[in-house]
Design an enzyme around this catalytic site. Structure first.
Site, PDB file in Angstrom:
ATOM      1  N   MET A 292       0.814  -1.211   0.000  1.00 30.35           N
ATOM      2  CA  MET A 292       0.000   0.000   0.000  1.00 30.35           C
ATOM      3  C   MET A 292       0.847   1.261   0.000  1.00 30.35           C
ATOM      4  O   MET A 292       0.510   2.247  -0.663  1.00 30.35           O
ATOM      5  CB  MET A 292      -0.931  -0.002   1.209  1.00 30.35           C
ATOM      6  CG  MET A 292      -2.092  -0.947   1.107  1.00 30.35           C
ATOM      7  SD  MET A 292      -3.362  -0.361  -0.034  1.00 30.35           S
ATOM      8  CE  MET A 292      -4.134   0.909   0.956  1.00 30.35           C
ATOM      9  N   ARG A 296       0.534   4.119  -2.631  1.00 27.56           N
ATOM     10  CA  ARG A 296       0.149   5.488  -2.282  1.00 27.56           C
ATOM     11  C   ARG A 296       1.063   6.505  -2.949  1.00 27.56           C
ATOM     12  O   ARG A 296       0.604   7.559  -3.410  1.00 27.56           O
ATOM     13  CB  ARG A 296       0.159   5.650  -0.763  1.00 27.56           C
ATOM     14  CG  ARG A 296      -1.055   4.991  -0.122  1.00 27.56           C
ATOM     15  CD  ARG A 296      -1.010   4.942   1.382  1.00 27.56           C
ATOM     16  NE  ARG A 296      -2.275   4.411   1.889  1.00 27.56           N
ATOM     17  CZ  ARG A 296      -2.511   4.085   3.150  1.00 27.56           C
ATOM     18  NH1 ARG A 296      -1.550   4.211   4.047  1.00 27.56           N
ATOM     19  NH2 ARG A 296      -3.684   3.618   3.502  1.00 27.56           N
ATOM     20  N   TYR A 436      -8.988   6.492  -3.706  1.00 30.49           N
ATOM     21  CA  TYR A 436      -8.494   5.124  -3.500  1.00 30.49           C
ATOM     22  C   TYR A 436      -7.103   5.088  -2.883  1.00 30.49           C
ATOM     23  O   TYR A 436      -6.434   6.101  -2.771  1.00 30.49           O
ATOM     24  CB  TYR A 436      -8.612   4.255  -4.748  1.00 30.49           C
ATOM     25  CG  TYR A 436      -7.897   4.630  -6.017  1.00 30.49           C
ATOM     26  CD1 TYR A 436      -6.887   5.568  -6.085  1.00 30.49           C
ATOM     27  CD2 TYR A 436      -8.253   3.980  -7.209  1.00 30.49           C
ATOM     28  CE1 TYR A 436      -6.253   5.853  -7.270  1.00 30.49           C
ATOM     29  CE2 TYR A 436      -7.620   4.261  -8.405  1.00 30.49           C
ATOM     30  CZ  TYR A 436      -6.621   5.199  -8.429  1.00 30.49           C
ATOM     31  OH  TYR A 436      -5.990   5.480  -9.619  1.00 30.49           O
ATOM     32  N   GLU A 437      -6.726   3.884  -2.448  1.00 31.81           N
ATOM     33  CA  GLU A 437      -5.497   3.654  -1.666  1.00 31.81           C
ATOM     34  C   GLU A 437      -5.483   4.475  -0.373  1.00 31.81           C
ATOM     35  O   GLU A 437      -4.423   4.916   0.090  1.00 31.81           O
ATOM     36  CB  GLU A 437      -4.244   3.961  -2.502  1.00 31.81           C
ATOM     37  CG  GLU A 437      -4.170   3.214  -3.819  1.00 31.81           C
ATOM     38  CD  GLU A 437      -4.268   1.703  -3.666  1.00 31.81           C
ATOM     39  OE1 GLU A 437      -4.064   1.199  -2.554  1.00 31.81           O
ATOM     40  OE2 GLU A 437      -4.552   1.034  -4.672  1.00 31.81           O
ATOM     41  N   GLY A 438      -6.643   4.643   0.229  1.00 34.01           N
ATOM     42  CA  GLY A 438      -6.763   5.437   1.442  1.00 34.01           C
ATOM     43  C   GLY A 438      -7.141   6.862   1.091  1.00 34.01           C
ATOM     44  O   GLY A 438      -6.376   7.561   0.420  1.00 34.01           O
TER      45      GLY A 438
END
Length: 589
Positions: A292, A296, A436-438
Site C-alpha cells: 500500500m 500510495r 483510493y489507496e486510502g
C-alpha cells in the site's frame, strides 16, 4: 487538440541541476553506472511510448469502457495490443530487481515514467502500477518459492497483479472484513469471500493475474490482528512454470464509475480459490502496507500526471482561443492567455505541478538511499523522510492534480464541459486519485496522528531542519530574495504549528479537525523549499535554456506571492480547534 508532450526538459533539469543525481546515485551500490544522461535518454524513449501509443487510446478507451460478457472481461480496443507492446519493450521491469529479470534502475526513473503513463492514459497505467505493488509485497514478505515462481513474470509484466482488500462492509476499517481462508493441509488455503473495487481484477491481455487477498484464518481473532494476506492466481501455476487450470475465482460484475472507464474495476468472488500465505499468519496488514505504501506514492504521481496533461492542453487552448480585448485597450479579440484571470489559473497549475514533480523525485531518491546506502544511519534517516512524505505525496499531489484539472477545464469555458475537448475526462479521472489507496482524509490523519509523533517528534523536526539548511545554503539572487524570505516565514509558522499539534497528540478530535489543513500547509511549505532550489539553480545554470530560467523564476515568484500565503489562513483555521466542528449535534445536520 494539442497532444501530450513529455516534460523531458524539466526532468533533465531536476536530475542534472537541482538534485545532483549523478553523485547521489554513484554513492549507492548497484547504481554506480547510472547518471542523469542515461536517465534522461531512457525517459525520452518512455515518453515517446506514452505520447505515441498510449495517449491516442485515452479518450476512445474512456468512451468504449470495459465489458463483462459470459464471465470474461474485455478492455477497450487497442489496450491489449498496447499492453503487449509495453511488455515487449521492457517497460514493465524498469525498476525491477535484476535477480528476477528487472532492469534495476532507480525509483526516480520509475516515478517519472509513472507520471508520463498517468498523463497519457491513467486507466492503462494502473495495470503495471498495481502489478508493481504486488511485486513489492511478495519480494518483502513472500517465501522463496513464491518469489521464484511469480516475481520474474510479474516484473516483466507478462503477468499482472491486483490487490483484493476492500469488502462492502470493510473499506478503511479492514478489521471488519469477513473473507475466510481454510487450510488444505498441503501448505495452501481455500479462500472464500467477495471483494469490491478491485482494479485490474481481470483483463484480456493473456498471461496470469496474481491476486493478493486479505482474509481470516479459521482461528483468527476479530479485528486487524486476525487478518492474513494470501496470493491467489487466476490460473494455478504448474511446476514447470506453465499455466494450469483456472482457479476458483470469478468476476461478479464491473463497477460503474465516474472515471477511469477503461480500467476494469471488478467485484471479485473467491469460491474456494487456492492461495498461499504471504508473510506470517495474522500479520497480513504488515505485508499489505508494504504494498500500500508503494501504491500510495504511485497514486500521488497519478494526480501529478493528470495535472501536467490538463495544464498542457489548457495552455495550448489559451494561446489559440481569441476572446475579448487586451488590458491596454487595444483592438480585440486577443488570445485568452493575455487575460490576467486565465493566466492565474494556468500559473497555479504549472506552479503546483513543477514543484510536485521535484518533491516526487526527491522522495524517490530517498527511497533508493533507504534501500541501498552503505551507512545504516543514512538509510534510517532517508527511510524516515519517506515515511513522513508518503501521505503528503499521496494526498497533496492528488488534491493539487484535481484542482489543476478543474482550473484547466475552466480555461476552456463551455468547451471544457463537453467531451470533445477531453478536459472533462481529466476531471473525472483525477477524482478517484483522492479516494483510493486510502482517502486523502485518512492520509492526513496518518500524517498528524502517526508520522508527526514518530521519533518523539524528531522526524518532522529533522525534515524542517533540512529545509532551513538548504534555504540558508542556497545562493539566492536578488530577484529571489522575496521568495526565500516568504518560504522561511512559512516554515517558521509550520514549525510552531507542528509543536502545537504534537502537544495535543492525545486529542483525537483536535487531530481530525487539523489534519487536512495541516497536510496542505506542510505540502505548500515543501513546495516553497523546492521553488527556491529550482529557481536558484536555473538562474545560476550554464546549461539551462533562457526560457527555462525565465519560467522557473516567474513561477517561483508567483508561488510565493499567490499560493504560499494560503499557509497563513490555514494556520489560523487549524488553531481555531475542533470546537466548532463538534458543537452541532449529529441529528441537527
Amino acid at each position: 487538440m494539442a497532444g501530450y508532450i513529455p516534460p523531458i526538459e524539466d526532468v533533465s533539469f531536476l536530475l542534472g541541476e537541482v538534485f545532483d543525481f549523478n553523485a547521489q546515485m554513484a554513492a549507492l551500490p548497484g547504481f554506480e553506472e547510472v547518471d542523469a544522461d542515461l536517465a534522461t535518454s531512457v525517459l525520452e524513449e518512455a515518453g515517446k511510448f506514452c505520447a505515441e501509443v498510449l495517449e491516442p487510446l485515452n479518450r476512445p478507451g474512456d468512451e468504449e469502457g470495459c465489458r463483462l460478457e459470459n464471465g470474461l472481461v474485455t478492455t477497450p480496443k487497442g489496450f491489449a495490443d498496447a499492453y503487449r507492446a509495453f511488455v515487449e519493450a521492457g517497460w514493465g521491469g524498469l525498476s525491477g530487481d535484476p535477480e528476477f529479470g528487472g532492469q534495476g534502475l532507480p525509483r526516480a526513473l520509475q516515478i517519472l515514467f509513472d507520471e508520463m503513463l498517468s498523463s497519457a492514459n491513467l486507466s492503462f497505467g494502473l495495470f503495471p502500477g498495481l502489478t508493481r505493488g504486488g511485486v513489492e509485497a511478495i519480494a518483502h514478505h513472500g517465501s522463496e518459492e513464491l518469489k521464484q515462481k511469480y516475481l520474474p513474470k510479474m516484473i516483466s509484466g507478462e503477468w499482472t497483479g491486483a490487490m483484493a482488500l476492500t469488502e462492502s462492509s470493510a473499506g478503511t476499517d479492514l478489521g471488519l472484513l469477513t473473507s475466510r481462508a481454510e487450510p488444505l493441509g498441503d501448505g495452501s488455503y481455500a479462500i472464500r469471500g467477495t471483494k469490491i473495487f478491485i482494479s485490474s481484477g481481470d483483463q484480456d491481455f493473456g498471461g496470469n493475474i496474481v491476486h493478493l487477498v486479505l482474509a481470516r484464518l479459521p482461528d483468527a481473532p476479530k479485528g486487524v490482528k486476525g487478518i492474513s494476506l494470501f496470493l491467489a492466481p487466476k490460473f494455478l501455476v504448474n511446476d514447470d512454470g506453465s499455466l494450469g487450470e483456472r482457479n476458483r475465482m470469478s468476476v461478479g460484475s464491473l463497477e460503474h464509475k465516474m472515471g477511469i472507464h477503461a480500467q476494469p474495476t471488478c467485484v471479485m468472488n473467491y469460491d474456494g480459490a487456492i492461495g498461499w500465505l504471504i508473510g506470517e499468519p495474522g500479520r497480513g496488514l504488515n505485508a499489505m502496507f508494504t504494498m500500500m505504501n508503494a501504491e500510495r506514492l504511485f497514486v500521488g504521481i497519478q494526480g501529478l500526471g493528470i495535472g501536467e496533461a490538463a495544464n498542457q492542453k489548457a495552455v495550448a487552448y489559451a494561446r489559440e482561443r481569441l476572446q475579448g480585448r487586451s488590458a491596454d485597450g487595444g483592438c480585440g479579440p486577443v488570445p485568452i492567455i493575455d487575460h490576467a484571470d486565465v493566466r492565474k489559473m494556468l500559473l497555479t497549475g504549472r506552479a503546483l505541478t513543477d514543484a510536485g514533480r521535484a518533491l516526487g523525485v526527491w522522495t524517490a531518491m530517498q527511497m533508493d538511499i533507504a534501500a541501498r546506502h552503505r551507512d545504516e544511519t543514512v538509510r534510517q534517516n532517508a527511510n524516515g523522510f519517506v515515511a513522513l512524505l508518503t501521505p503528503v505525496v499521496k494526498a497533496a499531489f492528488t488534491d493539487f492534480g484535481f484542482e489543476t484539472a478543474v482550473l484547466s477545464q475552466q480555461v476552456f469555458g463551455g468547451h471544457g464541459y463537453i467531451r470533445e475537448s477531453g478536459m472533462e475526462q481529466y476531471v473525472r479521472d483525477a477524482r478517484i486519485t483522492q479516494i483510493y489507496e486510502g482517502t486523502n482524509g485518512v492520509q492526513a490523519m496518518d500524517l498528524v496522528g502517526r508520522k508527526l509523533p514518530m521519533e518523539d517528534g524528531d522526524l518532522p523536526r529533522r525534515f524542517f531542519k533540512l529545509i532551513r539548511r538548504d534555504l540558508a545554503a542556497t545562493a539566492v539572487p536578488a530577484e529571489l530574495e522575496m521568495v526565500s524570505a516568504a518560504v522561511g516565514e512559512a516554515l517558521a509558522r509550520l514549525e510552531k504549528l507542528t509543536e502545537y499539534l504534537l502537544a495535543k497528540d492525545a486529542d483525537l478530535d483536535e487531530a481530525g479537525a487539523a489534519a487536512t489543513d495541516y497536510l496542505r500547509f506542510f505540502a505548500l511549505v515543501s513546495f516553497g523549499w523546492l521553488w527556491v532550489l529550482m529557481a536558484s539553480k536555473a538562474t545560476a545554470s550554464a546549461g539551462a535554456s533562457s526560457l527555462l530560467k525565465q519560467r522557473k523564476l516567474s513561477l517561483a515568484r508567483f508561488f510565493a506571492s499567490r499560493l504560499l500565503p494560503q499557509t497563513a489562513a490555514l494556520d489560523t483555521a487549524i488553531r481555531s480547534g475542533a470546537a466548532t466542528l463538534m458543537a452541532l449535534d449529529s441529528e441537527l445536520f
